[in-house]
Design a protein around this motif. Structure first.
Motif, PDB file in Angstrom:
ATOM      1  N   GLN A 163       0.801  -1.238  -0.019  1.00 16.53           N
ATOM      2  CA  GLN A 163       0.068   0.028   0.037  1.00 16.53           C
ATOM      3  C   GLN A 163       1.012   1.200  -0.090  1.00 16.53           C
ATOM      4  OE1 GLN A 163      -2.948   0.090   3.101  1.00 16.53           O
ATOM      5  NE2 GLN A 163      -3.329  -2.040   2.956  1.00 16.53           N
ATOM      6  N   VAL A 164       0.534   2.099  -1.060  1.00 18.38           N
ATOM      7  CA  VAL A 164       1.083   3.367  -1.131  1.00 18.38           C
ATOM      8  C   VAL A 164       0.271   4.610  -0.761  1.00 18.38           C
ATOM      9  CG1 VAL A 164       2.791   4.771  -2.283  1.00 18.38           C
ATOM     10  CG2 VAL A 164       3.152   2.344  -2.553  1.00 18.38           C
ATOM     11  N   ALA A 165       0.538   5.382   0.211  1.00 16.04           N
ATOM     12  CA  ALA A 165      -0.532   6.511   0.527  1.00 16.04           C
ATOM     13  C   ALA A 165       0.136   7.769  -0.336  1.00 16.04           C
ATOM     14  CB  ALA A 165      -0.462   6.687   1.887  1.00 16.04           C
ATOM     15  N   PHE A 166      -0.889   8.391  -1.227  1.00 18.62           N
ATOM     16  CA  PHE A 166      -0.354   9.451  -1.765  1.00 18.62           C
ATOM     17  C   PHE A 166      -1.556  10.501  -1.650  1.00 18.62           C
ATOM     18  CE2 PHE A 166      -0.163  12.050  -5.799  1.00 18.62           C
ATOM     19  CZ  PHE A 166       1.148  12.519  -5.664  1.00 18.62           C
ATOM     20  N   ASP A 167      -1.197  11.774  -1.218  1.00 21.25           N
ATOM     21  CA  ASP A 167      -2.297  12.808  -1.026  1.00 21.25           C
ATOM     22  C   ASP A 167      -3.309  12.220  -0.124  1.00 21.25           C
ATOM     23  OD1 ASP A 167      -3.283  15.248  -0.863  1.00 21.25           O
ATOM     24  OD2 ASP A 167      -3.669  15.151  -3.310  1.00 21.25           O
ATOM     25  N   ARG A 168      -4.617  12.081  -0.955  1.00 22.40           N
ATOM     26  CA  ARG A 168      -5.902  11.808  -0.031  1.00 22.40           C
ATOM     27  C   ARG A 168      -6.133  10.256  -0.615  1.00 22.40           C
ATOM     28  NH1 ARG A 168      -6.712  17.080  -1.306  1.00 22.40           N
ATOM     29  NH2 ARG A 168      -7.029  18.503   0.559  1.00 22.40           N
ATOM     30  N   GLY A 169      -5.416   9.491  -1.493  1.00 25.98           N
ATOM     31  CA  GLY A 169      -5.704   8.230  -1.852  1.00 25.98           C
ATOM     32  C   GLY A 169      -4.614   7.263  -1.490  1.00 25.98           C
ATOM     33  N   THR A 170      -5.095   6.307  -1.791  1.00 28.94           N
ATOM     34  CA  THR A 170      -4.006   5.169  -1.360  1.00 28.94           C
ATOM     35  C   THR A 170      -3.855   4.082  -2.576  1.00 28.94           C
ATOM     36  OG1 THR A 170      -4.577   5.146   0.941  1.00 28.94           O
ATOM     37  CG2 THR A 170      -3.525   3.136   0.350  1.00 28.94           C
ATOM     38  N   GLU A 171      -2.929   3.555  -2.956  1.00 31.92           N
ATOM     39  CA  GLU A 171      -2.613   2.397  -3.856  1.00 31.92           C
ATOM     40  C   GLU A 171      -2.426   1.204  -3.455  1.00 31.92           C
ATOM     41  OE1 GLU A 171       0.679   4.089  -6.360  1.00 31.92           O
ATOM     42  OE2 GLU A 171      -0.485   5.852  -7.163  1.00 31.92           O
ATOM     43  N   PHE A 172      -3.074   0.174  -3.953  1.00 31.06           N
ATOM     44  CA  PHE A 172      -2.940  -1.048  -3.455  1.00 31.06           C
ATOM     45  C   PHE A 172      -2.430  -1.906  -4.792  1.00 31.06           C
ATOM     46  CE2 PHE A 172      -6.366   0.850  -0.979  1.00 31.06           C
ATOM     47  CZ  PHE A 172      -6.263   0.188   0.283  1.00 31.06           C
ATOM     48  N   VAL A 173      -1.269  -2.535  -4.161  1.00 31.38           N
ATOM     49  CA  VAL A 173      -1.012  -3.614  -5.270  1.00 31.38           C
ATOM     50  C   VAL A 173      -0.944  -5.014  -4.636  1.00 31.38           C
ATOM     51  CG1 VAL A 173       1.311  -4.246  -6.683  1.00 31.38           C
ATOM     52  CG2 VAL A 173       0.745  -1.700  -6.311  1.00 31.38           C
ATOM     53  N   ARG A 174      -1.429  -5.845  -5.187  1.00 31.50           N
ATOM     54  CA  ARG A 174      -1.829  -7.213  -4.284  1.00 31.50           C
ATOM     55  C   ARG A 174      -1.274  -8.256  -5.408  1.00 31.50           C
ATOM     56  NH1 ARG A 174      -7.203  -4.878  -3.154  1.00 31.50           N
ATOM     57  NH2 ARG A 174      -7.115  -4.008  -1.129  1.00 31.50           N
ATOM     58  N   PHE A 175      -0.645  -9.207  -4.763  1.00 39.57           N
ATOM     59  CA  PHE A 175      -0.242 -10.400  -5.809  1.00 39.57           C
ATOM     60  C   PHE A 175      -0.783 -11.914  -5.116  1.00 39.57           C
ATOM     61  CE2 PHE A 175       2.813 -13.582  -7.187  1.00 39.57           C
ATOM     62  CZ  PHE A 175       2.623 -13.387  -8.281  1.00 39.57           C
ATOM     63  N   SER A 176      -1.028 -12.926  -5.642  1.00 43.06           N
ATOM     64  CA  SER A 176      -1.015 -14.168  -5.177  1.00 43.06           C
ATOM     65  C   SER A 176      -0.634 -15.226  -6.084  1.00 43.06           C
ATOM     66  CB  SER A 176      -2.580 -14.483  -4.452  1.00 43.06           C
ATOM     67  OG  SER A 176      -3.347 -14.714  -5.302  1.00 43.06           O
ATOM     68  N   GLY A 177      -0.416 -16.465  -5.974  1.00 42.89           N
ATOM     69  CA  GLY A 177       0.031 -17.419  -6.867  1.00 42.89           C
ATOM     70  C   GLY A 177       0.805 -18.532  -6.357  1.00 42.89           C
ATOM     71  N   VAL A 178       1.106 -19.571  -7.171  1.00 40.77           N
ATOM     72  CA  VAL A 178       1.798 -20.688  -6.729  1.00 40.77           C
ATOM     73  C   VAL A 178       3.268 -20.803  -7.428  1.00 40.77           C
ATOM     74  CG1 VAL A 178       1.868 -23.218  -6.403  1.00 40.77           C
ATOM     75  CG2 VAL A 178      -0.285 -22.057  -6.285  1.00 40.77           C
ATOM     76  N   ILE A 179       4.170 -20.996  -6.719  1.00 40.81           N
ATOM     77  CA  ILE A 179       5.632 -20.949  -7.198  1.00 40.81           C
ATOM     78  C   ILE A 179       6.232 -22.224  -7.183  1.00 40.81           C
ATOM     79  CG2 ILE A 179       7.920 -19.796  -7.021  1.00 40.81           C
ATOM     80  CD1 ILE A 179       6.683 -17.316  -5.992  1.00 40.81           C
ATOM     81  N   ASP A 180       6.937 -22.611  -8.449  1.00 41.54           N
ATOM     82  CA  ASP A 180       7.812 -23.805  -8.349  1.00 41.54           C
ATOM     83  C   ASP A 180       9.107 -23.192  -7.945  1.00 41.54           C
ATOM     84  OD1 ASP A 180       9.454 -25.881  -8.797  1.00 41.54           O
ATOM     85  OD2 ASP A 180       8.410 -26.416 -10.851  1.00 41.54           O
ATOM     86  N   PRO A 181       9.866 -24.081  -6.895  1.00 39.82           N
ATOM     87  CA  PRO A 181      11.056 -23.438  -6.408  1.00 39.82           C
ATOM     88  C   PRO A 181      12.018 -23.581  -7.475  1.00 39.82           C
ATOM     89  CG  PRO A 181      10.085 -24.731  -4.900  1.00 39.82           C
ATOM     90  CD  PRO A 181       9.254 -24.868  -5.976  1.00 39.82           C
ATOM     91  N   MET A 182      11.882 -24.447  -8.343  1.00 41.27           N
ATOM     92  CA  MET A 182      13.079 -24.383  -9.362  1.00 41.27           C
ATOM     93  C   MET A 182      13.166 -23.260 -10.150  1.00 41.27           C
ATOM     94  SD  MET A 182      13.118 -27.099 -12.652  1.00 41.27           S
ATOM     95  CE  MET A 182      11.485 -26.296 -13.415  1.00 41.27           C
ATOM     96  N   TYR A 183      12.099 -22.233 -10.297  1.00 38.55           N
ATOM     97  CA  TYR A 183      12.097 -21.020 -11.009  1.00 38.55           C
ATOM     98  C   TYR A 183      12.682 -19.921 -10.109  1.00 38.55           C
ATOM     99  CZ  TYR A 183       9.454 -23.729 -14.473  1.00 38.55           C
ATOM    100  OH  TYR A 183       9.269 -24.721 -15.527  1.00 38.55           O
ATOM    101  N   VAL A 184      12.699 -19.999  -8.949  1.00 41.70           N
ATOM    102  CA  VAL A 184      13.258 -18.949  -8.079  1.00 41.70           C
ATOM    103  C   VAL A 184      14.738 -18.802  -8.508  1.00 41.70           C
ATOM    104  CG1 VAL A 184      13.557 -18.195  -5.694  1.00 41.70           C
ATOM    105  CG2 VAL A 184      11.591 -19.615  -6.272  1.00 41.70           C
ATOM    106  N   ALA A 185      15.000 -17.593  -8.689  1.00 38.44           N
ATOM    107  CA  ALA A 185      16.308 -17.122  -9.254  1.00 38.44           C
ATOM    108  C   ALA A 185      17.231 -16.702  -8.084  1.00 38.44           C
ATOM    109  CB  ALA A 185      16.514 -16.085 -10.393  1.00 38.44           C
ATOM    110  N   ALA A 186      18.417 -16.298  -8.465  1.00 40.43           N
ATOM    111  CA  ALA A 186      19.231 -15.832  -7.479  1.00 40.43           C
ATOM    112  C   ALA A 186      18.942 -14.454  -7.065  1.00 40.43           C
ATOM    113  CB  ALA A 186      20.756 -15.783  -8.158  1.00 40.43           C
TER     114      ALA A 186
END
Length: 227
Positions: A163-186
């Protein structure tokens, strides 16, 4: 005169009530989300049961000494690089046509001749329809998510919110999912394109300026209120 004063007082009461309702409804509310599960999770408490193996090894708190810092347990965090770039194009056409012609005439009837008794008709109908739609979505950014569950096959269920509050509003960035550990990079990061069942959203929530609301409602009610 008194009735006129009562009507004016009633209009003022309506004005104050409407202003109160609008100001109350203008309060910030958290927008609905399409992501799944909780946005964070705490790591489980280490087991306090003594492990009598004669050594210092404990399976409850074991972490390999030389392992890299990658998420693999509930409560671990992972960096999601959002690199979504999708485009779609759809078009369709449809056409139809129909034409017809009818000619009829009577030359004689009951022994009498009718040289000019004739009729003709023609029709020509056509239909053309075309439609096209284009869509393009670009979403880039970075968000840190938390492992909320480890599946039996080792895949990580992650979810996060920023959440990022800016002036009188708030921005919401949300994420969810399933990750295969094989694709986790350095660096303990993974691209969003490598996340299964990904739910990504960017939404905002802003408040109306109270003075502007007062000004708008005041002009509206005064325009219909009697002098």
């Amino acid at each position: 005169m008194r009735s006129r004063h009562n009507r004016h007082t009633q209009y003022v009461q309506y004005l104050l009530t409407a202003i109160l309702l609008v100001l109350t409804s203008a309060c910030a509310v958290t927008p609905k989300t399409i992501t799944k599960g909780p946005s964070t999770a705490r790591p489980p408490q280490p087991s306090t049961v003594a492990y009598n193996s004669g050594g210092i090894y404990s399976p409850a708190t074991y972490r390999p000494l030389l392992e890299d810092k990658r998420a693999r347990l509930v409560g671990d965090t992972i960096v999601i690089n959002i690199t979504e770039n999708t485009s779609a194009t759809k078009s369709g056409t449809n056409s139809a046509s129909k034409s017809g012609e009818v000619n009829a005439g009577v030359t004689s009837f009951l022994g009498r001749t009718f040289p000019r008794l004739s009729a003709s008709a023609s029709s020509d109908n056509s239909y053309d329809d075309a439609a096209a739609s284009n869509a393009r979505n670009v979403f880039t950014g970075t968000i840190s998510a938390t492992v909320t569950e480890v599946l039996p096959n080792g895949h990580l269920v992650v979810s996060g919110e920023k959440q990022v509050a800016f002036d009188r509003g708030t921005e919401f960035v949300r994420f969810s999912g399933v990750i295969d550990p094989m694709y986790v990079a350095a660096g303990n990061s993974v691209a969003s394109s490598r996340v299964a069942d990904a739910r990504i959203e960017y939404r905002t929530n802003s408040n109306l300026d109270a003075s502007q609301v007062m000004s708008i409602l005041t002009r509206f009610f005064l325009s219909i209120a009697p002098l």
